[in-house]
Design an enzyme around this catalytic site. Structure first.
Site, PDB file in Angstrom:
ATOM      1  CB  CYS A  86      -1.029  -0.101   1.223  1.00 29.60           C
ATOM      2  SG  CYS A  86      -2.400   1.005   1.103  1.00 29.60           S
ATOM      3  CG  HIS A 194      -3.454  -3.786   3.316  1.00 32.01           C
ATOM      4  ND1 HIS A 194      -2.408  -2.884   3.900  1.00 32.01           N
ATOM      5  CD2 HIS A 194      -4.049  -2.778   2.534  1.00 32.01           C
ATOM      6  CE1 HIS A 194      -2.671  -1.778   3.699  1.00 32.01           C
ATOM      7  NE2 HIS A 194      -3.544  -1.478   3.108  1.00 32.01           N
ATOM      8  CD  GLU A 196      -0.616  -5.736   5.785  1.00 31.87           C
ATOM      9  OE1 GLU A 196      -0.963  -4.339   5.831  1.00 31.87           O
ATOM     10  OE2 GLU A 196      -0.392  -6.073   4.415  1.00 31.87           O
TER      11      GLU A 196
END
Length: 229
Positions: A86, A194, A196
């Site tokens: 990002c 994302h 994660e």
């Protein structure tokens, strides 16, 4: 294997990245402040999402001049793994470590929801645990995720297999539906979604988990150690 998670003023996904590494591969991971001038102990550097320096000027335009970015460039040159997520992707383009730029979403709205991605290149250190052409679910959360590059650059990206992920339903207007790209060498990856935030069923998807296991497996293969379970 040692991971570094960079922290800039305004980073807000650093904790997510730290926890993702800790919980998916269990390898040593440190937060590294933007003023750091030595990344030599680390094998993988994660540039996390957020709003570094409040996204003033352009997203990533100020962070690109932080002292640690000189070390990120050195690490990339040495063949270490660099993952920009990002705002981290935006920083890597501003720093010239990846081509192109991220512009305002075509809708001019902040988009925050799950996105279906297609794995276009599973031969990078970040994607070895995915199947070529596989569709995965990874969330997005950005207002400036509209990837742009000129036709010549796009042709090079396609020819070199540098388009790693594409959107199945383009949420931001990115050229060629691009969600993530790598450098020519393949050791630097930038992506707007994302991973994660997709490492547990509790988060709605586990599809991001394999990005971290891929990194560790590639590193262990390179260093001749046992593979991750």
């Amino acid at each position: 294997m040692k991971f570094a998670v960079l922290v800039f003023p305004g980073s807000n996904c650093d904790l997510d990245c730290y926890k993702a590494v800790e919980e998916t591969v269990g390898e040593p991971v440190d937060y590294v402040w933007h003023t750091a001038t030595d990344l030599s102990p680390y094998d993988c550097i994660i540039v996390p999402g957020g709003f570094s320096y409040g996204d003033y000027l352009r997203c990533g335009a100020i962070s690109r001049f932080a002292p640690v970015m000189n070390e990120v460039a050195k690490a990339a040159e040495e063949g270490k793994y660099v993952l920009g997520i990002c705002n981290g992707f935006q920083i890597l383009t501003e720093a010239g470590l990846l081509p192109g730029a991220l512009r305002r979403n075509m809708s001019m709205k902040f988009r925050c929801h799950d996105a279906v991605l297609t794995v276009r290149n599973n031969r990078t250190p970040f994607t070895g645990d995915y199947a070529q052409g596989e569709e995965i679910v990874i969330p997005i959360a950005h207002g400036e995720g509209n990837y742009y590059c000129d036709e010549e650059t796009l042709s090079r990206l396609k020819a070199g297999g540098q388009i790693v992920f594409t959107y199945s339903d383009n949420p931001n207007g990115s050229v060629a539906d691009i969600a993530g790209i790598c450098n020519e060498r393949g050791n630097v990856l930038g992506m707007m979604p994302h991973p994660e935030r997709a490492v547990s069923r509790l988060l709605g998807s586990e599809d991001g988990k394999r990005m971290f296991t891929s990194i560790l497996k590639t590193w262990r293969d390179t260093h001749g150690t046992a593979s991750v379970r």
